[in-house]
Design an enzyme around this catalytic site. Structure first.
Site, short mmCIF file in Angstrom:
data_model
loop_
_atom_site.label_atom_id
_atom_site.label_comp_id
_atom_site.label_asym_id
_atom_site.label_seq_id
_atom_site.Cartn_x
_atom_site.Cartn_y
_atom_site.Cartn_z
CE LYS A 205 0.52 1.17 4.52
NZ LYS A 205 0.86 2.48 5.11
CG ASN A 273 4.88 5.87 1.49
OD1 ASN A 273 5.96 5.53 1.05
ND2 ASN A 273 4.48 5.55 2.72
#
Length: 367
Positions: A205, A273
């Site tokens: 993810k 991220n």
């Protein structure tokens, strides 16, 4: 002491390690937080009563802190040990801790990513098992392992905002014990026996959140939304996570639940991220964006995870476990972009490349 009496030692005083101390302390056991040799600044702040620099929340005063040279003291008498170390440091810390671990303890990890052991890329549960067997070949340190995942932002866990986590272990009794130690009115715990599914979803993810961040950056660059592309990338990401997790032994329902879709959603909303991807989509080259974030003390876990995931897929193809990259075009696109295999030519060309990876192809040749 409450029904959950015991001693919990958390190794790693970063964001998630310090945050997880909050629900643990609320349940009554003694809670210890040990900092690595890189955590001195963090421990200085919380021991002085200031907010944790990574979460913005003060450490619960019931939590005892230990410095890097106090590892033995931190682990002495512990019944439940949590590894909350970055993926590139987990093996090193576990090797240092192994001499102080004892049979009967429960070991848990919050770390997300993959690890290179020798010439192999392995999941973190496999890495932990290998290190413990290396330390005790007689099997005396074959401790039950709990993987902790789910859509858990550390600052929200630390602030005791409603959070849904997943604790996975092959033993139902151990999973129930883990739930009893951490579950509170704010920190919910879903039990699972799919360690690999939870861990693979947690690692991937972060990679796919970079792709979703790129879509947000493209919107910032051009002033127009890329909502359709972002939605397609989200769906493609889930499909690829299910595929790769399945190849490694995880179950589809784990990826489509809290551990996968839930965690991807929260990471795409915020987090390092997503920020990294946004900077790329807005016009910064990947290495430039990474250097800037590292200079600000921000770790982007999706970068090493993407590169190791690419090597893992190549490894699986070499072993005959996977025919080709054809089912994982988005992972390949992101890994090659980050690794420099595909030169960064600016937002416009990146949007086209991302679309080719994320949008359904009309024929196999178009993938």
């Amino acid at each position: 002491m409450s029904r959950s009496a015991g001693t919990i030692t958390i190794l790693g005083a970063g964001a998630m390690g310090s945050a997880l101390a909050a629900p643990a302390a609320d349940n009554g056991p003694e809670v210890r937080l040990w900092g690595t040799w890189l955590d001195d600044e963090l421990l200085d702040a919380v021991t002085q009563g200031r907010a944790h620099p990574r979460t913005g929340v003060p450490l619960d005063p019931r939590v005892k802190t230990y410095r890097s040279d106090q590892l033995a003291e931190a682990l002495d008498g512990a019944t439940y040990v949590v590894l909350s170390i970055s993926s590139d440091g987990l093996v090193d810390v576990l090797r240092k801790a192994a001499g102080h671990l004892r049979p009967g303890q429960i070991l848990a990890i919050t770390t997300k990513g993959f690890v290179r052991l020798g010439d192999r890329i392995v999941t973190l549960p496999d890495a932990v098992t290998s290190v413990l067997h290396e330390a005790a070949p007689d099997g005396s340190l074959d401790l039950p392992l709990v993987v902790i995942g789910g859509p858990c932002k550390a600052n929200e866990v630390a602030a005791r905002r409603p959070t849904a986590s997943v604790h996975a272990c092959g033993s139902p009794d151990v999973t129930e014990r883990s739930r009893s130690l951490f579950a509170t009115a704010a920190y919910a715990v879903e039990e699972s026996d799919d360690l690999i599914g939870v861990e693979v979803a947690a690692a991937l993810k972060n990679v796919y959140a970079i792709a979703l961040g790129i879509c947000q950056g493209l919107a910032e660059h051009g002033g127009e939304p890329y909502h359709d592309l972002q939605a397609a990338a989200f769906a493609r990401a889930v499909t690829e996570m299910v595929r790769l997790a399945g190849l490694l032994g995880g179950r589809p329902e784990t990826v489509t639940g809290l551990a996968g879709v839930g965690d991807l959603e929260v990471t795409a909303l915020s987090g390092r991220n997503r920020v990294y991807g946004t900077r790329i989509g807005a016009g910064e080259a990947p290495d430039e964006a990474l250097r800037a974030m590292q200079a600000a003390g921000q770790t982007v876990e999706g970068v090493p995870a993407a590169l190791l995931a690419r090597d893992l897929v190549d490894q699986m193809i070499g072993l005959g476990a996977l025919d080709s990259w054809s089912d994982l075009p988005l992972l390949r696109q992101i890994a090659d972009l980050i690794g420099g295999q595909k030169p960064y030519a600016g937002p416009e060309e990146l949007a086209g490349a991302l679309a080719r990876a994320a949008l359904p192809a009309r024929s196999p040749a178009e993938r």
